[in-house]
Design an enzyme around this catalytic site. Sequence first.
Site, PDB file in Angstrom:
ATOM      1  N   THR A 187       1.044  -1.236  -0.084  1.00  0.00           N
ATOM      2  CA  THR A 187      -0.051  -0.181  -0.123  1.00  0.00           C
ATOM      3  C   THR A 187       0.746   1.160  -0.237  1.00  0.00           C
ATOM      4  OG1 THR A 187       0.022   0.070   2.299  1.00  0.00           O
ATOM      5  CG2 THR A 187      -1.814  -1.314   1.326  1.00  0.00           C
ATOM      6  N   GLU A 331      -6.050  -3.594  -1.071  1.00  0.00           N
ATOM      7  CA  GLU A 331      -6.419  -4.720  -0.265  1.00  0.00           C
ATOM      8  C   GLU A 331      -7.717  -5.536  -0.858  1.00  0.00           C
ATOM      9  OE1 GLU A 331      -5.520  -1.726   0.733  1.00  0.00           O
ATOM     10  OE2 GLU A 331      -4.976  -1.808   2.704  1.00  0.00           O
ATOM     11  N   LYS A 443     -14.349  17.282  11.445  1.00  0.00           N
ATOM     12  CA  LYS A 443     -15.212  17.235  12.636  1.00  0.00           C
ATOM     13  C   LYS A 443     -15.325  18.421  13.227  1.00  0.00           C
ATOM     14  CE  LYS A 443     -13.317  12.570  12.916  1.00  0.00           C
ATOM     15  NZ  LYS A 443     -12.081  12.698  12.341  1.00  0.00           N
ATOM     16  N   TRP A 448     -20.034  16.075  11.144  1.00  0.00           N
ATOM     17  CA  TRP A 448     -19.051  15.752  10.359  1.00  0.00           C
ATOM     18  C   TRP A 448     -19.155  16.636   9.205  1.00  0.00           C
ATOM     19  CZ3 TRP A 448     -18.173   9.582   9.876  1.00  0.00           C
ATOM     20  CH2 TRP A 448     -17.837   9.338  11.187  1.00  0.00           C
TER      21      TRP A 448
HETATM   22  P1  AMP Z   1      -5.040   2.352  -2.939  1.00  0.00           P
HETATM   23  O1  AMP Z   1      -4.895   1.292  -1.891  1.00  0.00           O
HETATM   24  O2  AMP Z   1      -3.724   3.190  -2.873  1.00  0.00           O
HETATM   25  O3  AMP Z   1      -5.428   2.298  -4.293  1.00  0.00           O
HETATM   26  O4  AMP Z   1      -6.217   3.518  -2.057  1.00  0.00           O
HETATM   27  C1  AMP Z   1      -7.258   3.170  -1.691  1.00  0.00           C
HETATM   28  C2  AMP Z   1      -8.295   4.149  -1.291  1.00  0.00           C
HETATM   29  O5  AMP Z   1      -8.409   5.122  -2.237  1.00  0.00           O
HETATM   30  C3  AMP Z   1      -9.590   3.737  -0.729  1.00  0.00           C
HETATM   31  O6  AMP Z   1      -9.666   3.584   0.429  1.00  0.00           O
HETATM   32  C4  AMP Z   1     -10.470   5.344  -1.057  1.00  0.00           C
HETATM   33  O7  AMP Z   1     -10.053   6.049   0.034  1.00  0.00           O
HETATM   34  C5  AMP Z   1      -9.538   5.687  -2.168  1.00  0.00           C
HETATM   35  N1  AMP Z   1     -10.440   5.715  -3.359  1.00  0.00           N
HETATM   36  C6  AMP Z   1     -10.494   4.731  -4.424  1.00  0.00           C
HETATM   37  N2  AMP Z   1     -11.422   4.758  -5.181  1.00  0.00           N
HETATM   38  C7  AMP Z   1     -12.317   5.903  -4.833  1.00  0.00           C
HETATM   39  C8  AMP Z   1     -13.290   6.399  -5.418  1.00  0.00           C
HETATM   40  N3  AMP Z   1     -13.910   6.230  -6.381  1.00  0.00           N
HETATM   41  N4  AMP Z   1     -13.933   7.535  -4.624  1.00  0.00           N
HETATM   42  C9  AMP Z   1     -13.312   7.984  -3.466  1.00  0.00           C
HETATM   43  N5  AMP Z   1     -11.995   7.458  -3.001  1.00  0.00           N
HETATM   44  C10 AMP Z   1     -11.561   6.311  -3.644  1.00  0.00           C
END
Ligand code: AMP
Length: 550
Positions: A187, A331, A443, A448
Site C-alpha cells: 500500500t 487490499e 469534525k 461531520w
Molecule cells: P489504494 O490502495 O492506494 O488504491 O487506495 C485506496 C483508497 O483510495 C480507498 O480506500 C479510498 O479512500 C480511495 N478511493 C479509491 N477509489 C475511490 C473512489 N472512486 N472514490 C473515492 N475514493 C476512492
Amino acid sequence: MLSTMQDVPLTVTRILHHGMTIHGKSQVTTWTGEPEPHRVTFAEIGARATRLANALRDELGVDGDQRVATLMWNNSAHVEAYLAIPSMGAVLHTLNLRLPPEQLAWIVNHADDKVVIVNGSLLPLLVPLLPHLPSIEHIVVCGPGDRSGLAGVAPRVHEYEELIADRPTTYDWPELDERQAAAMCYTSGTTGDPKGVVYSHRSIYLHSMQVNMTESMGLTDKDTTLVVVPQFHVNAWGLPHATFMSGVNMLMPDRFLQPAPLADMIERERPTHAAAVPTIWQGLLAEVTANPRDLTSMANVTIGGAACPPSLMEAYDKLGVRLCHAWGMTETSPLGTMAHPPAGLSDEEQWPYRVTQGRFPAGVEARLVGPGGERLPWDGESAGELEVRGPWIAAAYYGGADGEHLRPEDKFSEDGWLKTGDVGVISTDGFLTLTDRAKDVIKSGGEWISSVELENALMAHPDVAEAAVVAVPDEKWGERPLATVVLKEGAAETDYEALKSFLAESGIAKWQLPERWSVIDAVPKTSVGKFDKKVIRKQYAEGELDVTQL
Ligand code: AMP
C-alpha cells in the site's frame, strides 16, 4: 454430501495458457515515442513468458516462491513478467517507481526480493539504492536507457532480450495450489510503514472474471483497453490478467504518461476503454480543450482510485466519453464497486447513480459500521465506516519471510472483515456513496463535514482547476475546513466570497462553508496520483500557506 464436480485449481497458469492459445491473435501495443508503437500478439507474449520462466529458473535459480520484483512502466515485457512469474510458482512483486527511495528500499528488503526486472530508463532510480538492497542477486534490464551506472554493482546483471533468447518455448509448469501467493503489492502507506498485500492465484483468477463482467468493465476481445493506471498500482487494477483471460487488446503507454502523448495515442489507436485516476483525466481534459483530439472511441472508461468530481464526468460526457466511477483499494485487488446505473432509467435519472462510487458485485459483501461498532442500515443516510469481505479481499498483511501475517485491529475486524477506512452511505438499492476517508473527514462541533463534497462543488466552478479541502484545528469548533484551490489558467482574480457563495448556491449547508481559503499552484499528489492531504495539513501547520480568513 460432497459435490460431484472437479476441483481444478484457479491459477494464473491457466490464464496464461488460455490467452496465448484461444486469444493468440489479440495484441499488446506499447507506445515507444517513435513513429511506430511496438506490437506483439498474445501468442508471442505467451511464448516469451515461457522463455522468461525458463531463464529465471535455469540461469537465475528461481525454483520456488522467491520474490521477483519489477520496476517497470506499463509495457508488453511487464505483461510477460505478470504471467511468467506466478505461473512458475514464484511471486511477482511490482515496485512503485514513484515512491521515495528510502520507502522503495524498505519494501524490497521487507519482501526479500531476489531478482529485479527493471526498465533501462529507471536505472537512475535503482542503481543508487543497490548498496541498501542486500537480497537482490540479479538485475534484469529491459528496454532503452543508459546502462553505464551498472558497472561494478554487486548483483549479476542480465539483458532481458539476451536472457530469454534461445530458451525453450515449453515449460513444465508446476501444479500449484490456488491459495498460494502469486503476486504482491505494498500500500502507498501515508502513515507508518507500507503494508504488503499478497494476492493468491485464486483471488487473481476470480477478480479477473469479475473485471470482465458486464456489470464491471465489461471487456471482450472486441475491445482495446488503454491501461494508464500503473502496473505497480494494484496490478493495474487487474487488467493484465483480466485481458489475457478474455482476449482484450491492451494499449500500454510505457513512460509516455503526459496528457499530450496520451491524447495522441487515443486518437491514433482508438481504444474502446481506458482506466486511470481522476488526475489523469483532469490533465487530458485540459490538453484536449487547448488542442482538440478525437477521444470518442472510448465508449467506456473506468475512473477510480479517488473520488471523481461530477463536473469532470459532465465535461467528458460532452466529449462523447462516458466515465464510469469505481471504488477499490490495494487490499481489494482492487475492484470493489462500479457505478453502472440500474436498467430502465433515462439519462437524467441515471445521473444520481453515476456520481456514486457504485454497486458491489456478488463477490464483495459490504456493511457499514458506526462509531460505536453498531451496524448501520442501508438507507442512503446513515454514514459509517465501510467494511468488506470476499474472495479477492485481503485477510491480513504480509508479515515478512519468517513472521506471522499481520492483522492490525484498525484494518481487520474480529470476525475477519476488512475495515476500509472509508466513510460513506449505502442506498436501499446497494449504491455506495463515499463521503470521506475516516482520517480526512472534518469534525466540526460534533458534526461531520465531507471534504469530498466541498471539493466536488468547488471543482464545478468555471475558474477552478482543482480543489482540496482539509481539516484544520479551530479553537471554537475543534476542526474547520480549509479550502485550497488551483485556478485555471487565465482565471479572473480570486474572489473568495464569490467562491463561498457559489458553494452555498450549489447546496452546501451554511455551517459547512469554509472560512479559510488559500490559492495554491498545484494540489500535492501521492505516488499514485491522489490528493496528498497530509502535505497540505503540514504546510498549513507550518505556516507555509497564504491563508485568507473570511
Ligand atoms: P489504494 O490502495 O492506494 O488504491 O487506495 C485506496 C483508497 O483510495 C480507498 O480506500 C479510498 O479512500 C480511495 N478511493 C479509491 N477509489 C475511490 C473512489 N472512486 N472514490 C473515492 N475514493 C476512492
